[in-house]
Scaffold this active site. Structure first.
Site, PDB file in Angstrom:
ATOM      1  CB  CYS A  73      47.228  49.214  34.876  1.00  0.00           C
ATOM      2  SG  CYS A  73      45.483  48.890  35.037  1.00  0.00           S
ATOM      3  CB  CYS A 183      43.068  54.535  39.404  1.00  0.00           C
ATOM      4  SG  CYS A 183      42.764  54.526  37.626  1.00  0.00           S
TER       5      CYS A 183
HETATM    6  N1  DGL Z   1      44.768  52.950  35.092  1.00  0.00           N
HETATM    7  C1  DGL Z   1      44.276  51.776  35.622  1.00  0.00           C
HETATM    8  C2  DGL Z   1      44.498  51.603  37.106  1.00  0.00           C
HETATM    9  O1  DGL Z   1      45.468  52.036  37.575  1.00  0.00           O
HETATM   10  C3  DGL Z   1      43.014  51.194  35.102  1.00  0.00           C
HETATM   11  C4  DGL Z   1      41.778  51.953  35.178  1.00  0.00           C
HETATM   12  C5  DGL Z   1      40.707  51.218  34.423  1.00  0.00           C
HETATM   13  O2  DGL Z   1      40.932  50.892  33.258  1.00  0.00           O
HETATM   14  O3  DGL Z   1      39.650  51.011  35.025  1.00  0.00           O
HETATM   15  O4  DGL Z   1      43.752  51.000  37.800  1.00  0.00           O
END
Ligand code: DGL
Length: 262
Positions: A73, A183
């Site tokens: 993430c 993301c």
């Molecule tokens: N998948 C995550 C990222 O890479 C988080 C997205 C989120 O929960 O806002 O930032």
């Protein structure tokens, strides 16, 4: 050598794209994947809340004896990985928007970055941008609303298409030739992106780079699995096992999916 599992967490389902890349490079490893979908999106939360959730996820995986943790993430990496590395003994692999390769490849000198508010607002993001993209114009855009749609299993819906069009048009008008998906949820938008973007635009994500880094760290620390059999992957979600299964299907993958009240 160490036959304990590799732990992976994300605010939800986005990190499955990262799991898939790591698992295909390291098929004999066992994986525990934690999708904290109940608390998604992390991207709109204050940094201290993102840190608190990242600690909780880390402890969940450590309780299951994970030997290495992948923070799949961008939002959690940019806001929490320094703390995690300082406070826990296992190695952590993080993920950050691929600004450096985008800056190396751009011919127009303009790079688009689509990411969450939490990532774009973090000091780590600004540090990486000024170190690796000096002289390059970055057109960044918060992807408000995209993560909730992907979490609802609507990555390829008309609503997702309309949001993407709104977010990408200013980048295209500015002349970017590289678009960084900052993301881990966004690779699930690739079917839409392929239809929306002209052919000369290069789309970058970091999945394979994270997989190679994981492999390097396992080798360096002698933490690799000794098995020559395919390893199992266990998936935990605190929201919808059905949607998690559907996303695995999109990756042509499957595994042991369980609900956990977390
Ligand atoms: N998948 C995550 C990222 O890479 C988080 C997205 C989120 O929960 O806002 O930032």
């Amino acid at each position: 050598m160490n036959n304990n599992p590799i732990g992976i967490f994300d605010s939800g389902l986005g990190g499955l794209s990262i799991w898939k890349d790591i698992q295909s490079l390291l098929p004999n490893e066992e994986f525990y994947y934690l999708a904290d979908s109940r608390h998604a999106p992390y991207g709109d939360k204050p940094p201290e809340e993102i840190l608190r959730l990242s600690i909780k996820n880390t402890e969940f995986l450590l309780e299951r004896n994970c030997k290495l943790i992948v923070v799949a993430c961008n939002t959690a990496t940019t806001n929490a990985i320094a703390y995690l590395r300082d406070n826990y003994a296992v190695p952590f692999i993080g993920i950050e928007p691929a600004i450096k390769p985008a800056a190396l490849h751009t011919k127009t000198g303009k790079v688009g970055v689509l990411a969450t508010k939490g990532t774009l607002g973090s000091s780590l993001f600004h540090h990486t941008a000024s170190n690796h993209a000096a002289g390059i114009t970055i057109i960044d855009q918060i992807g408000t609303g995209l993560v909730p749609l992907i979490e609802a299993g609507e990555a390829t819906s008309e609503a997702s298409r309309a949001l993407l069009l709104k977010y990408l048009t200013p980048m295209l008008d500015a002349g970017v030739d590289q678009i960084v998906l900052g993301c881990t949820h966004y690779p699930f938008l690739m079917p839409l992106l392929e239809g929306l973007l002209p052919d000369h635009i290069n789309v970058l994500d970091c999945g394979m780079a994270v997989a190679r880094q994981t492999q390097r760290v396992l080798l360096e620390k002698q933490l690799g699995h000794t098995s020559t059999e395919p390893g199992l992957s266990h998936f935990y979600t605190n929201k919808s096992p059905d949607i998690l299964n559907k996303m695995l299907g999109q990756l042509n993958a499957s595994g042991d999916v369980k609900f956990i009240d977390f």
